[in-house]
Design a protein around this motif. Structure first.
Motif: not given
Length: 340
Positions: A146-151, A156-164
């Motif tokens: 559902y959602g995604i944001c990067l930092g 290092d590249l970090r990804a936050y995967s937000v599931l429904k």
């Protein structure tokens, strides 16, 4: 997520009327869009969803917007709203980007082609050609993306995967060779979640739980903290897109799409004190309604956007397909200051 449809006028550029605010809501000041994108390709559907902004520091007017048609793929637009390219990659819900300097501008989109198992589709943005170069897809967790944001953290590249279902997975993204995601942490919110944003200064993550409000995930925190609750006054469910603009070492503003009354709620960082509300009303371009994703970036984007650019999905762009409206952050600041 949309729970109702609005009845809209399709005459001229007036666009959709906004939902009346709940009784007792603080006043939402009005601003108008300076520009808009061409409509997404999927007509007669809830299709446009989420934007991300790349600022061209050398030539701000040549900056780009990457945005999702969640039924079909990813559009790249210029600041005149013209579609420069389209990546036909299927059902991608949210999008974010990170400028990694020599490694390029990395785009990540939450892939929901398989609702049982999320993927993160990765691209490099060819900023000169305004095109997306596919890098591959990596694991985003078990469930519907559902959602995604990067930092970034320590380079290092970090990804936050937000599931429904409210699961938030934190990954390190390795881009060397075949890209892969390495799971670092998992948090679980109680109900449906989507929008998120990372504060680039310290890696703090803000995630919107649609019926509850905005949670903060900070360094050293074993569990998230609710920092902006849905009260159906300042913030009206659904809580949708989340964006921020920084100022100094810890100040700035968090903006949240208050979808239930087609407005945008402001919170002053770092204490999350409510700082006003605004709406995008009809002017040269139409109003916005029932906004899903939003994006905000400070700095000059040329004379139309001297202090920053705010981009909002428009839930009803009748008689055309949904699109995204472009607003001068300076106008939002001016309108909020005048209301005080």
């Amino acid at each position: 997520m949309r729970r109702l449809l609005l009845t809209c006028s399709v005459a001229g550029l007036a666009g959709c009327a906004t939902v009346p605010p709940p009784v007792g809501s603080p006043t939402a000041v009005s601003v108008t869009a300076v520009g808009e994108t061409e409509p997404v390709g999927t007509a007669n559907a809830d299709a446009a969803d989420d934007p991300a902004i790349w600022r061209n520091a050398a030539d701000p007017a040549a900056s780009l917007i990457v945005a999702t048609d969640k039924k079909a793929g990813l559009h790249v637009y210029d600041l005149d709203g013209r579609r420069r390219s389209f990546a036909n990659v299927g059902r991608v819900n949210n999008v974010d980007l990170a400028d990694l300097g020599a490694q390029g501008v990395i785009i990540a989109a939450s892939d929901r082609n398989d609702i049982a198992h999320a993927k993160l589709q990765l691209f490099r943005l060819d900023t000169a050609a305004a095109q997306l170069v596919p890098l591959g897809a990596v694991d985003g967790g078990s469930g519907e993306g559902y959602g995604i944001c990067l930092g970034t953290s320590g380079g290092d590249l970090r990804a936050y995967s937000v599931l429904k279902d409210g699961t938030v997975n934190e990954y390190r993204i390795d881009l060397g060779g075949v890209p892969r995601s390495v799971l670092l942490a998992t948090h679980k919110l109680a109900s449906q979640a989507e929008g998120c944003v990372v504060d680039p200064r310290d890696g703090t993550v803000y995630v919107g739980e649609e019926d509850v409000g905005v949670w903060r995930f900070g360094k050293g925190m074993t569990s998230p903290k609710l920092v902006a609750a849905v009260d159906n006054k300042h913030l009206v469910a659904d809580t949708e897109g989340v964006a921020l603009i920084t100022e100094g070492t810890d100040s700035g503003m968090l903006v949240v799409s208050s979808q239930g009354d087609s407005s945008y709620a402001l919170y002053r960082l770092p204490d999350m004190e409510p700082a006003g509300r605004f709406r995008i009303v009809a002017g040269r371009y139409g109003a916005t309604s029932e906004t899903d994703g939003i994006a905000l970036m400070g700095g000059s984007f040329g004379p139309d956007y001297p202090t920053g650019l705010f981009v909002a999905q428009d839930g009803d762009n009748a008689p055309y397909a949904q699109n995204f409206k472009l607003v001068s952050w300076a106008e939002v600041q001016k309108a909020i200051a005048a209301e005080r």
